[in-house]
Design a protein around this motif. Structure first.
Motif, PDB file in Angstrom:
ATOM      1  N   GLU A  47     106.199 -99.857   4.967  1.00 31.23           N
ATOM      2  CA  GLU A  47     105.718 -99.822   6.351  1.00 31.23           C
ATOM      3  C   GLU A  47     104.983-101.114   6.711  1.00 31.23           C
ATOM      4  N   LEU A  48     104.154-101.624   5.800  1.00 36.04           N
ATOM      5  CA  LEU A  48     103.438-102.874   6.068  1.00 36.04           C
ATOM      6  C   LEU A  48     104.403-104.053   6.158  1.00 36.04           C
ATOM      7  N   ARG A  49     105.436-104.072   5.326  1.00 33.03           N
ATOM      8  CA  ARG A  49     106.424-105.158   5.410  1.00 33.03           C
ATOM      9  C   ARG A  49     107.177-105.100   6.738  1.00 33.03           C
ATOM     10  N   THR A  50     107.474-103.892   7.217  1.00 32.73           N
ATOM     11  CA  THR A  50     108.197-103.722   8.477  1.00 32.73           C
ATOM     12  C   THR A  50     107.425-104.310   9.649  1.00 32.73           C
ATOM     13  N   VAL A  51     106.101-104.186   9.624  1.00 29.65           N
ATOM     14  CA  VAL A  51     105.271-104.692  10.728  1.00 29.65           C
ATOM     15  C   VAL A  51     104.610-106.019  10.362  1.00 29.65           C
ATOM     16  N   TYR A  82      90.255-105.102   8.087  1.00 29.74           N
ATOM     17  CA  TYR A  82      90.698-104.362   9.266  1.00 29.74           C
ATOM     18  C   TYR A  82      89.926-103.053   9.370  1.00 29.74           C
ATOM     19  N   THR A  83      89.561-102.682  10.588  1.00 30.11           N
ATOM     20  CA  THR A  83      88.891-101.414  10.868  1.00 30.11           C
ATOM     21  C   THR A  83      89.480-100.815  12.127  1.00 30.11           C
ATOM     22  N   TYR A  84      89.717 -99.520  12.099  1.00 22.65           N
ATOM     23  CA  TYR A  84      90.185 -98.823  13.305  1.00 22.65           C
ATOM     24  C   TYR A  84      89.503 -97.462  13.353  1.00 22.65           C
ATOM     25  N   THR A  85      89.036 -97.064  14.536  1.00 21.63           N
ATOM     26  CA  THR A  85      88.359 -95.780  14.715  1.00 21.63           C
ATOM     27  C   THR A  85      89.246 -94.849  15.531  1.00 21.63           C
ATOM     28  N   PHE A  86      89.611 -93.711  14.935  1.00 18.13           N
ATOM     29  CA  PHE A  86      90.360 -92.668  15.640  1.00 18.13           C
ATOM     30  C   PHE A  86      89.363 -91.726  16.298  1.00 18.13           C
ATOM     31  N   ALA A  87      89.731 -91.137  17.434  1.00 16.39           N
ATOM     32  CA  ALA A  87      88.827 -90.254  18.163  1.00 16.39           C
ATOM     33  C   ALA A  87      88.508 -88.981  17.389  1.00 16.39           C
ATOM     34  N   ASN A  88      89.476 -88.451  16.664  1.00 19.87           N
ATOM     35  CA  ASN A  88      89.271 -87.229  15.895  1.00 19.87           C
ATOM     36  C   ASN A  88      90.334 -87.114  14.810  1.00 19.87           C
ATOM     37  N   ASN A 115      97.344-103.092  13.172  1.00 17.00           N
ATOM     38  CA  ASN A 115      97.307-102.513  14.518  1.00 17.00           C
ATOM     39  C   ASN A 115      98.615-101.818  14.843  1.00 17.00           C
ATOM     40  N   ALA A 116      99.730-102.381  14.420  1.00 19.21           N
ATOM     41  CA  ALA A 116     101.026-101.760  14.672  1.00 19.21           C
ATOM     42  C   ALA A 116     101.158-100.432  13.930  1.00 19.21           C
ATOM     43  N   VAL A 117     100.454-100.288  12.822  1.00 12.84           N
ATOM     44  CA  VAL A 117     100.486 -99.039  12.064  1.00 12.84           C
ATOM     45  C   VAL A 117      99.635 -97.978  12.746  1.00 12.84           C
TER      46      VAL A 117
END
Length: 146
Positions: A84-88, A126-132, A93-95
């Motif tokens: 998946e990482l190679r694909t993007v 990298y950091t990403y916050t999901f709402a729930n 962010n794309a993940v």
């Protein structure tokens, strides 16, 4: 005479010390060679935790992922995550922001995912916050599915 004997002894000690140091320096082992071959290094630590930011989140799960030269690590499915990482092209962010048709509630119970390490020879943080948790289950892809 005392001074001459002391000077000779001092000179002999210096010569022997220099020879011992030189012999030791020559006998030093060679530096180990890089064992990665032609591949750029890829090694990541992925975490998931509850909280609003990286600084305040409580890490609940953490895994390692290495994609070069083969997919390894403590990640439950390293081959799928690396694919998946190679694909993007390593774009996290794309993940995490892939479009979806899944319906989730609008409650604010944030989950934070992080990726730190090296992706194809370049430093990654990298950091990403999901709402729930529903939004996280929907947007984590194979990379953050652990």
């Amino acid at each position: 005479m005392r001074y001459i004997t002391g000077a000779v002894a001092l000179g002999a000690a210096l010569v022997l010390g220099t020879l011992a140091t030189t012999a030791h320096a020559v006998a030093a082992p060679a530096q180990p060679t890089r064992s990665g071959g032609l591949y750029a290094p890829t090694a990541l630590v992925l975490t998931a935790g509850q909280g609003e930011s990286r600084a305040t989140a409580t890490v609940q799960r953490a895994v390692t992922l290495s994609c070069m030269p083969g997919a390894t690590g403590s990640h439950p499915n390293p081959k799928a995550a690396c694919a998946e990482l190679r694909t993007v092209a390593g774009d996290f962010n794309a993940v995490t922001t892939a479009p979806s048709d899944r319906l989730c509630t609008r409650e604010w119970n944030p989950f934070v995912v992080t990726a730190d390490g090296v992706w194809q020879g370049k430093r990654v943080s990298y950091t990403y916050t999901f709402a729930n948790s529903c939004a996280m289950a929907d947007g984590m892809g194979a990379v953050f599915d652990f």
